[in-house]
Structures are given as C-alpha cells and as structure tokens.
Design an enzyme around this catalytic site. Structure first.
Site, PDB file in Angstrom:
ATOM      1  CE  LYS A 167      -3.161   3.182   0.884  1.00 50.52           C
ATOM      2  NZ  LYS A 167      -2.281   4.387   0.860  1.00 50.52           N
ATOM      3  CD  GLU A 242      12.209   4.731   8.980  1.00 51.57           C
ATOM      4  OE1 GLU A 242      12.075   5.854   9.538  1.00 51.57           O
ATOM      5  OE2 GLU A 242      12.259   4.587   7.758  1.00 51.57           O
ATOM      6  CB  CYS A 276      12.644   9.490   8.723  1.00 52.56           C
ATOM      7  SG  CYS A 276      13.523   8.213   7.802  1.00 52.56           S
ATOM      8  CD  GLU A 375      10.510  13.947  11.474  1.00 52.59           C
ATOM      9  OE1 GLU A 375      11.361  13.304  10.845  1.00 52.59           O
ATOM     10  OE2 GLU A 375       9.436  13.436  11.883  1.00 52.59           O
TER      11      GLU A 375
END
Length: 471
Positions: A167, A242, A276, A375
């Site tokens: 997906k 993750e 990331c 972030e």
C-alpha cells in the site's frame, strides 16, 4: 492496482497525483478500498504455500531479475519519482540505485537463513531450531522515498518466503506502480506481489482485520505507528515500524570544519529536508560557532531552488501546502522567541501552484522553540551553541525520538564517549549519509520497532520454530 497477477481497478473512481513543483496533474490512480485490499490479501494467501516452499535459490532468481530491471529502468523510475513528489532528479536517480541495492542484498541473504542444532540434555533427543516465513505481509510505504522504502520491505519479505501486499502513499503511488510492472516483467508467480492504492483508512482496516495478514511493515509518522500498534493488538500481528525522528547533529570544536559543513548540508537539505534521518537540531560548540555559521551559510546560499526536473536543482518543492504551513510556523515561532535569521526564510508559490521554501538557517535557537522540539520536515537548519560534552548529550537525548544522530569530532576518545551515551539507533560519525542496504536501519524509543536492512532485516519476516526429536 496489481492483484493476483492482473492489473485491475479500471472501473473504480480515481484520485489525482499532483506534481508539487508545478501543481500539474501527472497521473490518476484507482481509489481502492476494503474490498480490493481483501482481494489482494486473498491472492497473497493463496500464493504463500508454493512461494514459501520454493528454494532460496529459486526465490533469489526472481529477485535478481527484478534488481536488473530496476537498474535498466532507472531513468524512467527517477523521472516518475520527481514528477509525483518533487525530489531533485539527481537525488531520484540516487534513490533508484539505492532501492536496487536492497533487492540485490536480500537476494543473497535468502540463501543465508540458517537454523541451528542445539546440544541435547539427554541422549535420546535431537534439538533443532528452524526458520519459517511469517506469512502474508502488508507493506505500507511513505511518500518521501517511494522506491527505496518499498524495496527495503519487499526485498527481505520475498527473500524469506513471504508474499506481499503493498500500500503506497497516495501522495506518490506512481513509482510503486512502475516497480510492480517490473515485478511482473521479472516473472514473479501470481499473487506473490500485490499492489493496492486508495483510501488508507479503508485499506488499513482490511489489513488489520484480516487474520491472513501475519505481519505489518510500516514507515511513517509516530502517530500512525502508535495507531497500528493498538490495532494490531487484537490479533497480535507482527510489526516492524520505522517512525519519526528528530536527529541532532553535534559539531565539536575539534571537528574538521569543511567535513562537518558538507555533511550537515548533505543531511539537512536532502530531499528538501523531508527525510526521517535528516539533521533537525544542529549543536555547535562555542569555540567554532561563528566560523561554522559563516561557512555553513555560504554553502546554503549556493543551493539552487526549483523544479526537481532541473539537473542543477538542489532544493525541490515541499510535498503540499500543509508541509509549507508547518515550516513557516516553526520558523516564525523561533524568530518570535529570539532566534536570528541568517539566510532564507521565504516561501515561494509560483503561478502554477508550486510549493517552495528557501533553504533557511537560524542561529541562537534554544529548546523552547518548536523547531527544536518537533520534526520540521523542511529545509530549515536551526543552530544552537553549546559548551560541554555533558550539556550537548543531555540536549541531544532530550526527545522521545531516537532514530538518527550525527557527531563531528576528530578525537576518537571523545567520539566514542559521546556516541556510547546517545540513545539513537543510527549514528553518523563524521558522516552525514549513513544509510546502506547492508546495515540495520531503525530507531530507539518512539522512533520504531525492529530493524530494516543488514542481516537483521530478513529476520523480521521469519518465525523461529523449535523442534525436539525423540529417537
């Protein structure tokens, strides 16, 4: 969508894929949901017995062909990636090559799934440990690395003997479609690899409710990861996650300034800061603070902003307007709380609808500012001065995240001391780009569960079975 070896979904509603550099529609994709996901899961389940019983060498043959096809189609894949999510074309080419390395690596790792013979405690027993593929795997991939995150999940799953339902993100599904075309060309048996596109909530519901899905591998936000953990509890589904990061970059007085500046640029501004593991918090020791700022700002001012299809472009667009609003909010909050703007700090919206933000450097930041707590996922480099090792270790670890960190020092003793105290799964020492297929990639704390890549990567798709044999 690709289900059970067939391209389907032509009768479904579609959604548009928009180039964030121009606002232009670059493709349409079927808007699948619960039913299509259920069909893909069924196909994967039916294909699992034969694929799992194939020898490692047979599975490796398919993976090696897939690897070859990725490299042969590198330019088309790179252009597709840049068109749908804005990544500079030179970075997209690099990502395709990086994505291919996961398929190559795990084609070989498939032959190295070893069991064990354990010494018995009695004479009439033989004790064995066997490794078995976990079953049907659902791989949910993010928009920012649409090729590499897919192969980093598919590669070990297929090598282990699992079948897969992919997906991709609705922001960048076209790269996944092309990769599945290459899987078809590589000759994978029907149902071994499947692709569904569309509603994340509906497809996710089908994945989480279906007991035939034994494993979820996901890259994305910590918020969504926590939701998956909760949803997986009812069936105790296996998870590899993750998740988000907030990477500190620590530059000590004794660092090689040129090496540090180059590495911080490479980490912070890769993919327009939308990675990331990119540096989010830059800590520079007081003795070189001003000299680092000057050299760093000079390098940042040389970066070229524009449409990612341009060969000279270093900084492409942000993925959408929500990302732009977040970047603006972080910068304005920092300035309001006392940070100083060194360079950048401007949004650029072209007439066609492109979404850009100039590479930005902030100095004199501190932990009260949102940019040092959350972030940013954009081209903003906040820089804070520090004095001692103890101070910067405390600052670096003061976050719920623990994905990546970076340390710049020429002193081996100092580097060793500091890194041993950092709570991060990945550390670059005088290195701003530590990723590779052969290393274990993953985080501590709220940055995830498990590791991808390396020899650990295939273990996440295997079950351990102990067999006691009486003789």
């Amino acid at each position: 969508m690709f289900i059970n070896g067939e391209w389907v979904g032509d009768k479904l509603d579609t959604f548009k894929v928009v180039n964030p550099a121009t606002g232009e529609v670059v493709g349409t994709v079927p808007s699948g949901g619960y039913e299509e996901a259920a069909q893909a899961i069924e196909a994967a389940d039916e294909a699992f017995p034969s694929w799992s019983q194939a020898t490692a060498y047979e599975r490796a043959t398919f993976l090696k062909k897939f690897h070859q096809l990725i490299l042969e189609n590198k330019e088309e894949l790179a252009q597709t990636m840049t068109l749908e999510m804005g990544k500079p074309i030179k970075e997209s080419r690099g990502e395709v090559e990086y994505a291919a390395t996961f398929i190559e690596w795990f084609a070989e790792e498939s032959k190295r799934v070893y069991g064990e013979t354990v010494p018995s405690h009695v004479q009439n027993k033989r004790l064995n440990v066997w490794k078995k593929p976990v079953g049907v795997v659902a791989a949910i991939t993010p928009w920012n690395f649409p090729a590499a995150m897919l192969t980093r999940k598919m590669g070990p799953a297929l090598a282990a003997g699992c079948t897969v339902v992919v997906k991709p993100s609705s922001e960048s599904p076209l790269t996944a479609v092309k990769l599945l075309e290459l899987c078809e060309q590589a000759g994978f048996p029907k149902g071994v690899v499947n692709l569904v596109t569309g509603s994340s909530s509906k497809i996710g519901k089908a994945i989480m409710e279906n007991r035939k899905v034994r494993k979820i591998t996901f890259t994305g936000s910590t918020e969504v990861g926590k939701t998956l953990i909760r949803q997986s509890a009812d069936q105790v589904k296996r998870l590899s996650l993750e998740l988000g990061g907030h990477a500190p970059m620590i530059v000590f007085d004794d660092a090689n300034l040129d090496v540090a500046v180059k590495a911080v640029i490479a980490s912070k501004f890769r993919n327009t800061g939308q990675t990331c593991i990119c540096g989010n918090r830059i800590y520079v020791q007081s003795g070189i603070y001003e000299s680092f700022l000057e050299k760093f700002a000079d390098s940042v001012n040389q970066l070229t902003v524009g449409n990612g299809m341009g060969e000279e472009v270093d900084i492409g667009p942000l993925i959408n307007h929500a990302a732009l609003e977040k970047v603006e909010h972080h910068v304005q909050d920092a300035l309001h709380k006392g940070a100083a703007l060194v360079t950048g700090g401007e949004k650029i919206l072209n007439e066609g609808g492109g979404i850009y933000y100039t590479p930005t450097v902030l100095k004199d930041v501190n932990k009260t500012m949102i940019v040092m707590e959350e972030e940013t996922f954009g081209p903003v480099a906040p820089i804070q001065k520090f004095e001692s090792e103890e101070e910067v270790i405390a600052l670096a670890n003061d976050t719920p995240y623990g994905l990546a960190a970076y340390v710049f020092t020429e002193n081996v003793a100092r580097g060793t001391r500091v890194i041993e105290q950092l709570d991060f799964g990945i550390v670059g020492w005088n290195d701003g780009t530590p990723s590779a297929a052969q290393i274990p990639f993953g985080g501590m704390k709220e940055s995830g569960i498990g590791r991808e890549g390396g020899h650990e990567g295939i273990e996440a798709f295997l079950e351990t079975q102990y067999v006691s044999i009486g003789i």
